[in-house]
Design a protein around this motif. Structure first.
Motif, PDB file in Angstrom:
ATOM      1  N   GLY A 870      81.671  57.047  77.285  1.00 24.48           N
ATOM      2  CA  GLY A 870      80.261  56.903  76.956  1.00 24.48           C
ATOM      3  C   GLY A 870      80.053  56.574  75.495  1.00 24.48           C
ATOM      4  N   ASP A 871      78.922  55.919  75.218  1.00 20.60           N
ATOM      5  CA  ASP A 871      78.584  55.583  73.850  1.00 20.60           C
ATOM      6  C   ASP A 871      77.123  55.908  73.599  1.00 20.60           C
ATOM      7  OD1 ASP A 871      78.637  52.525  75.324  1.00 20.60           O
ATOM      8  OD2 ASP A 871      76.800  53.139  74.278  1.00 20.60           O
ATOM      9  N   THR A 872      76.702  55.820  72.325  1.00 21.93           N
ATOM     10  CA  THR A 872      75.298  56.052  71.949  1.00 21.93           C
ATOM     11  C   THR A 872      74.711  54.766  71.403  1.00 21.93           C
ATOM     12  OG1 THR A 872      76.010  56.832  69.774  1.00 21.93           O
ATOM     13  CG2 THR A 872      75.702  58.493  71.498  1.00 21.93           C
ATOM     14  N   GLY A 873      75.110  53.642  71.976  1.00 21.37           N
ATOM     15  CA  GLY A 873      74.673  52.341  71.487  1.00 21.37           C
ATOM     16  C   GLY A 873      73.365  51.881  72.101  1.00 21.37           C
ATOM     17  N   VAL A 874      73.258  50.541  72.281  1.00 21.10           N
ATOM     18  CA  VAL A 874      71.990  49.933  72.710  1.00 21.10           C
ATOM     19  C   VAL A 874      71.771  50.058  74.217  1.00 21.10           C
ATOM     20  CG1 VAL A 874      71.970  48.322  70.793  1.00 21.10           C
ATOM     21  CG2 VAL A 874      73.137  47.692  72.927  1.00 21.10           C
ATOM     22  N   GLY A 875      72.787  50.456  74.989  1.00 17.47           N
ATOM     23  CA  GLY A 875      72.617  50.571  76.442  1.00 17.47           C
ATOM     24  C   GLY A 875      72.755  49.222  77.142  1.00 17.47           C
ATOM     25  N   LEU A 876      72.527  49.243  78.457  1.00 16.79           N
ATOM     26  CA  LEU A 876      72.682  48.044  79.301  1.00 16.79           C
ATOM     27  C   LEU A 876      71.316  47.564  79.777  1.00 16.79           C
ATOM     28  CD1 LEU A 876      75.613  49.267  81.574  1.00 16.79           C
ATOM     29  CD2 LEU A 876      75.778  47.695  79.647  1.00 16.79           C
ATOM     30  N   PRO A 877      71.161  46.239  79.982  1.00 19.77           N
ATOM     31  CA  PRO A 877      69.932  45.755  80.633  1.00 19.77           C
ATOM     32  C   PRO A 877      69.783  46.423  81.999  1.00 19.77           C
ATOM     33  CG  PRO A 877      71.187  43.933  79.709  1.00 19.77           C
ATOM     34  CD  PRO A 877      72.059  45.143  79.584  1.00 19.77           C
ATOM     35  N   ARG A 913      87.347  52.762  91.944  1.00 22.24           N
ATOM     36  CA  ARG A 913      86.040  52.125  91.786  1.00 22.24           C
ATOM     37  C   ARG A 913      85.625  52.254  90.326  1.00 22.24           C
ATOM     38  NH1 ARG A 913      80.357  53.311  92.658  1.00 22.24           N
ATOM     39  NH2 ARG A 913      80.789  55.540  92.800  1.00 22.24           N
ATOM     40  N   VAL A 914      84.880  51.247  89.797  1.00 27.58           N
ATOM     41  CA  VAL A 914      84.377  51.283  88.432  1.00 27.58           C
ATOM     42  C   VAL A 914      82.900  50.931  88.453  1.00 27.58           C
ATOM     43  CG1 VAL A 914      85.063  48.882  88.006  1.00 27.58           C
ATOM     44  CG2 VAL A 914      84.705  50.416  86.068  1.00 27.58           C
ATOM     45  N   TRP A 915      82.102  51.649  87.653  1.00 28.15           N
ATOM     46  CA  TRP A 915      80.662  51.384  87.594  1.00 28.15           C
ATOM     47  C   TRP A 915      80.111  51.846  86.246  1.00 28.15           C
ATOM     48  CZ3 TRP A 915      82.915  55.499  89.878  1.00 28.15           C
ATOM     49  CH2 TRP A 915      82.407  56.778  89.631  1.00 28.15           C
ATOM     50  N   ALA A 916      78.850  51.499  85.992  1.00 29.10           N
ATOM     51  CA  ALA A 916      78.236  51.821  84.709  1.00 29.10           C
ATOM     52  C   ALA A 916      76.810  52.275  84.924  1.00 29.10           C
ATOM     53  CB  ALA A 916      78.270  50.597  83.780  1.00 29.10           C
ATOM     54  N   THR A 917      76.341  53.190  84.044  1.00 33.61           N
ATOM     55  CA  THR A 917      74.957  53.665  84.092  1.00 33.61           C
ATOM     56  C   THR A 917      74.441  53.792  82.668  1.00 33.61           C
ATOM     57  OG1 THR A 917      75.620  55.995  84.074  1.00 33.61           O
ATOM     58  CG2 THR A 917      75.354  54.940  86.237  1.00 33.61           C
ATOM     59  N   ASN A 918      73.139  53.721  82.517  1.00 36.20           N
ATOM     60  CA  ASN A 918      72.501  53.997  81.236  1.00 36.20           C
ATOM     61  C   ASN A 918      72.340  55.502  81.065  1.00 36.20           C
ATOM     62  OD1 ASN A 918      71.989  51.502  79.834  1.00 36.20           O
ATOM     63  ND2 ASN A 918      70.564  50.992  81.488  1.00 36.20           N
ATOM     64  N   ASN A 919      72.534  55.982  79.842  1.00 37.04           N
ATOM     65  CA  ASN A 919      72.352  57.410  79.568  1.00 37.04           C
ATOM     66  C   ASN A 919      70.858  57.735  79.512  1.00 37.04           C
ATOM     67  OD1 ASN A 919      75.118  57.552  79.359  1.00 37.04           O
ATOM     68  ND2 ASN A 919      75.106  57.285  77.118  1.00 37.04           N
ATOM     69  N   GLN A 920      70.540  59.028  79.655  1.00 39.83           N
ATOM     70  CA  GLN A 920      69.129  59.429  79.575  1.00 39.83           C
ATOM     71  C   GLN A 920      68.572  59.200  78.176  1.00 39.83           C
ATOM     72  OE1 GLN A 920      68.728  63.448  80.945  1.00 39.83           O
ATOM     73  NE2 GLN A 920      69.055  62.898  83.099  1.00 39.83           N
ATOM     74  N   GLY A 921      69.410  59.380  77.172  1.00 37.85           N
ATOM     75  CA  GLY A 921      68.981  59.122  75.802  1.00 37.85           C
ATOM     76  C   GLY A 921      69.334  57.713  75.388  1.00 37.85           C
ATOM     77  N   ARG A 922      70.316  57.602  74.469  1.00 36.92           N
ATOM     78  CA  ARG A 922      70.764  56.298  74.012  1.00 36.92           C
ATOM     79  C   ARG A 922      72.111  55.966  74.637  1.00 36.92           C
ATOM     80  NH1 ARG A 922      69.149  53.759  69.601  1.00 36.92           N
ATOM     81  NH2 ARG A 922      71.292  53.287  68.980  1.00 36.92           N
ATOM     82  N   TYR A 927      82.285  54.496  84.116  1.00 32.49           N
ATOM     83  CA  TYR A 927      83.115  55.427  84.884  1.00 32.49           C
ATOM     84  C   TYR A 927      84.149  54.634  85.681  1.00 32.49           C
ATOM     85  CZ  TYR A 927      79.071  58.525  84.175  1.00 32.49           C
ATOM     86  OH  TYR A 927      78.048  59.251  83.649  1.00 32.49           O
ATOM     87  N   PHE A 928      85.305  55.263  85.894  1.00 36.71           N
ATOM     88  CA  PHE A 928      86.233  54.707  86.883  1.00 36.71           C
ATOM     89  C   PHE A 928      87.028  55.852  87.518  1.00 36.71           C
ATOM     90  CE2 PHE A 928      90.350  55.091  84.796  1.00 36.71           C
ATOM     91  CZ  PHE A 928      90.044  55.124  83.440  1.00 36.71           C
ATOM     92  N   THR A 929      87.437  55.610  88.760  1.00 37.93           N
ATOM     93  CA  THR A 929      88.228  56.598  89.509  1.00 37.93           C
ATOM     94  C   THR A 929      89.549  55.966  89.914  1.00 37.93           C
ATOM     95  OG1 THR A 929      87.288  55.928  91.635  1.00 37.93           O
ATOM     96  CG2 THR A 929      86.163  57.702  90.439  1.00 37.93           C
TER      97      THR A 929
END
Length: 938
Positions: A870-877, A913-922, A927-929
């Motif tokens: 996880g990061d605290t960057g600009v997030g994903l569209p 499996r690999v996927w991505a989500t936006n954090n609640q904050g920044r 994730y991957f399994t």
């Protein structure tokens, strides 16, 4: 000399005896070979004759100059000649249908003159007046003397012709049915509609358009158009009814008014049923609309006249009554109430039942239900209780009252006292009971067997002649006739016979009439309701004291048997078609004796052969196997045969056209079968093999692409890598200078020299470790070199490798590794690349703002390793959480769009499996399994 003379005759005699013995042995061996050859020839002829019988195809030969004909047994059967008959062209042309005779005569003349090949269809008329369709194919050639001769095949195609006619008749009937349906809608003022609940689009039939006063048009239209046509006072109620039906899953039933474009108001009755998908969610409503304006007007008129009618009914001296169209009572006249002593309130609706005898109520209600369904007039006898408690028998008659469109509005009935008549009938009932019992036993036996009996004084040949003097009830039931009408005459009976069977049945009846002979025929009938049934009729002449009295016999419904026979034929055709579509052929063979019992058409097509002219298709098939595959295949088959086991083999063949095909053969041996006897299937797996080759090429391309991606990362990490390598080298130089100084002391300070040497060794090892790690990461190779890998160690390596790049972007790296994080059986470089791609993406997302990169790992409830970065960057569209893993899709101006694609390919290759989500904050989290087949840490 005398001794030599005596010796020579003995030697000559011995030589002659030896030669005689050798000749005798040779003759015996030749005789045995001849017998074996004759037996083999006889067996092949039997196979050929059986094949002709099954395919209804016979062979023939015709020598034009002499007129000599040679026929196979099947040709005799097809043309209807006895085997003893000597075939001639005159006999053949005597059998040709008169309508085809001239054309066939002309064809024969042209063939005799020009030697053309023949391919023609025509009809033959057999002695029993039955007609067969035959297909003749022949090839012209020359014998050893140069004379013209023909060799060909005669095929009975009668069943195919009949099937073609039936299909044409069925198509015609379907067109007529469609026209009748449209006409029925127009006459009954009933149309249908379809409402798509998801799009709110509506489809009207032509009659529905006419009911709404619109011109029929093609295609659906919006529900708003329908809403506008509903009367404003009824509009809300109509849509409430529809919504309630959708909510509860019940039928929508509503009467309402519509306003046509010309302002005319019509009353309609609409019904709608829901259609649901597999999850039970309604997606469509289908219904009917009927214009009931005239009926509503008629009902109003009837209501006005009913009051006057009731006054008249009350004055008649008969028990009279009126019920609603659906059954309950509306009105009972004054005489009825006076007889039963019941008030109008007590007898209204269904209350009138209490006036009848309890034993008579069940049959009375059953009869009443039948009348409501059929809509026909009827009558029944029942006992009605008088006001003083005495029961009397009444005959109850009922008639429906209909409007102009035929809809039932009311039921009117009368009840007539028949007590005296019932008492008279009682004296006759006992005498009739025994007769009825006997008839019942016979009738029940015929009903259970679907077999009826009949008798006739003769079978006339005029249309008006009666066909029988007696038919049992079951015969009437089989033919769908009313017993009250009696047996039909000849014209009526033949009208019941299916048109395709009518001619042969007429000929049978004529032969029975003229020759006084019996019959046993199976033919189709068409019942008055249009149902087609198969019926078998058996009739024998009745003779008493040598005098012909007529015929008697049985009629049996054999529809189920005939349909089962037809279904079996269809199943065989479906099996052949399924094999053709799946490229899988079936076979049965003895692999030891190499005898083929069965080889389907598709099996032969797979090998590219027509085996009809080969005595042993086994050798033909086996010889097409490639030489390099034959030894291994033979070994597998021999092992399976010795063990009596099944086999599954793959091999290549070369077809007659030179094409190489991959085949898979599966054989099954039943222990009850002979040694070496197998049945199985052969499948063409050429496309599958080619696909596997293409997939192998794709895997190699993916490995090359992954290597290229790792090399591209070197540019981005150049500064960090230079720092990581230069730092231990600079420290080593500093330690070396210090070592020189301590050695220059007098005496040398050996303790400090030793400490400096140790530091030099540590810094050199550190630089070597960085270089070794980079070499393994950027080394070109295939991604299948799996080994036990410590995930915690890889996370530490990547954190150290990217520490300088992260610090340059003001990014802090933090790890949260569970103690039970397992070791995995994976390719080390691939897992390194997954962490490298995701960590670099996170650092890139925070390059302008700085932040924190968090790596977590744990085992999920399914036992799989779950890693998050996880990061605290600009997030994903918002809409790009799936597209970012697509090839060439990048959010960085200088990106290749392949990093995340390669990451997903690597993870999914292990089943993860690999996927991505936006954090609640920044920021965002990737994730991957990886699957649960792991090794616990030591």
């Amino acid at each position: 000399m005398q001794r030599r003379v005596r010796k020579h005759p003995r030697e000559a005699h011995d030589v002659l005896n030896t030669r005689d013995t050798e000749r005798t042995d040779a003759l015996e061996r030749a005789n045995e070979d001849l017998k074996a050859a004759q037996a083999e020839l006889q067996r092949r002829w039997q196979y050929l004759a059986e094949a002709q019988r099954l395919s209804h195809s016979g062979t023939f030969g015709w020598k034009v100059s002499s007129g000599e004909l040679v026929w196979s047994d099947e040709t005799y059967r097809i043309l209807g000649f006895a085997r003893e008959t000597h075939p001639t062209l005159d006999l053949v042309f005597d059998r040709i249908h008169p309508d085809d005779l001239e054309e066939m005569q002309q064809l024969k003349d042209r063939a005799a003159q020009n030697g053309i090949d023949l391919d023609v269809e025509h009809r033959v008329l057999l002695p029993d007046d039955s007609i067969r369709y035959i297909h003749v194919v022949a090839h012209a050639g020359r014998d050893n003397s140069g004379n013209l001769e023909y060799m060909g095949v005669v095929t009975d195609i009668t069943e195919r012709k009949r099937a073609e006619k039936e299909r044409q008749a069925l198509s015609h009937n379907l067109q007529e049915s469609k026209a009748w349906l449209e006409e029925a809608q127009r006459v009954a003022h009933v149309g249908y509609w379809v409402w798509d609940l998801e799009t709110n689009r509506v489809i009207f039939s032509d009659e529905t358009y006419r009911i709404y006063g619109r011109t029929p048009q093609e295609g659906p239209f919006d529900l708003a158009i329908v809403r506008e046509r509903i009367h404003p006072e009824d509009r809300e109620r109509v849509f409430q009814t529809a919504n309630e039906a959708i909510r509860t899953g019940t039928r929508a039933d509503c009467e309402h008014r519509i306003v046509r474009p010309n302002g005319e108001i019509r009353t309609i009755h609409s019904l709608g049923d829901l259609k649901k998908d597999a999850s039970g969610r309604p997606y469509q409503m289908f219904g009917t609309t009927q214009d009931i304006t005239e009926r509503k007007h008629a009902e109003e008129k009837i209501k006005n006249s009913e009051a006057r009618l009731r006054q008249v009914i009350d004055t008649i001296p008969t028990l009279a009554w009126c019920n609603f169209a659906d059954g309950p009572n509306e009105f009972l006249n004054k005489r009825w109430h006076e007889f039963t002593g019941l008030s109008p309130e007590e007898s209204h609706g269904w209350g009138w039942q209490v006036a009848f005898h309890p034993d008579d109520i069940p049959p009375l209600m059953e009869k009443w239900g039948e009348l409501l369904v059929s809509g026909e007039p009827g009558e029944i006898e029942a006992r009605l209780r008088r006001h003083d408690g005495v029961f009397r028998w009444f005959l109850i008659r009922v008639e429906p009252l209909r409007d102009e469109t035929g809809n039932i509005l009311r039921w009117y009935g009368t009840s007539t006292d028949i007590e005296s008549l019932k008492q008279t009938e009682g004296t006759l009932r006992e005498d009739e009971r025994e007769v009825r019992r006997s008839r019942f036993y016979l009738s029940e036996g015929e009903r259970l067997a679907h077999m009826g009996s009949w008798a006739s004084s003769g079978l006339g040949i005029r249309w008006s002649d009666d066909l029988g003097i007696y038919w049992s009830d079951e015969v009437y039931k089989i033919y769908g006739l009313d017993p009250k009408s009696g047996p039909p005459n000849l014209e009526q009976y033949l009208a019941l016979i299916h048109p395709h069977d009518r001619g042969s049945m007429a000929a049978t009846l004529k032969a029975m009439h003229e020759q006084r002979c019996g019959c046993d025929v199976t033919k189709r009938i068409v019942r008055p309701d249009g149902e087609v049934r198969y019926v078998r009729c058996v009739g024998v002449p009745a003779v008493e004291d040598g005098v012909f009295k007529g015929f008697h016999g049985t009629t049996m419904d054999v529809t189920e048997h005939e349909l089962l026979t037809q279904e079996l034929r269809r199943e065989q055709a479906y099996l052949a078609e399924a094999q053709r579509l799946t490229h899988a052929g079936s076979w049965a063979s003895n692999l030891v004796t190499r005898q083929v019992f069965h080889s389907s058409d598709e099996n032969n097509r797979l090998y590219g052969f027509d085996v009809s002219g080969y005595p042993n298709p086994f050798e033909l098939h086996y010889s097409s196997i490639l030489a390099e595959d034959e030894p291994a295949l033979t070994t597998k088959l021999e092992n399976a045969i010795r063990a009596g086991a099944d086999f599954d083999v793959e091999y290549r063949i070369r077809r007659a056209d030179g094409a190489i095909r991959f085949l898979r053969g599966i054989g099954h041996h039943n222990p009850a079968q002979e040694f070496g006897e197998y049945s199985g299937i052969t499948m063409d797996i050429t496309d599958q093999k080619h696909a596997e080759m293409e997939r192998e090429k794709l895997r190699q391309l993916e490995a090359d692409l992954a290597h290229t991606n790792r090399v591209n990362m070197m540019g981005e990490l150049a500064a960090a890598l230079a720092h990581e390598i230069k730092q231990p080298i600079a420290a080593s130089i500093t330690s070396a200078n210090a070592l020189r100084r301590w050695l220059a002391h007098d005496p040398p300070d050996l303790e400090r020299v030793r400490a400096a040497a140790i530091r030099i060794e540590q810094d050199a090892n550190r630089a070597a470790d960085v270089i070794n790690s980079l070499q393994s990461f950027y080394k070109r190779g295939t991604p299948v070199q799996r080994q036990i890998v410590d995930v915690q160690n890889i996370i530490g390596e990547m954190a150290v490798l990217l520490e300088t790049e992260a610090a340059r972007q003001f990014v802090a790296i933090r790890t949260e590794i569970d103690e039970d994080t397992p070791n995995l059986l994976v390719d080390r470089v691939q897992v390194q690349q997954v962490f490298m791609n995701l960590m670099l993406n996170a650092i890139e997302a925070m390059k302008d703002t700085g932040g924190e990169l968090t790596i977590k790992s744990r085992v999920n409830p399914e036992g799989w390793l779950l890693v998050s970065i996880g990061d605290t960057g600009v997030g994903l569209p918002v809409d790009w959480t799936e597209e970012i893993f697509d090839a060439f899709h990048s959010t960085k101006p200088q990106g290749t769009g392949m990093g995340l694609t390669i990451t997903r390919s690597i993870v999914e290759s292990y089943g993860g499996r690999v996927w991505a989500t936006n954090n609640q904050g920044r920021g965002a989290t990737f994730y991957f399994t990886l699957p649960g087949k792991v090794e616990a840490p030591a």
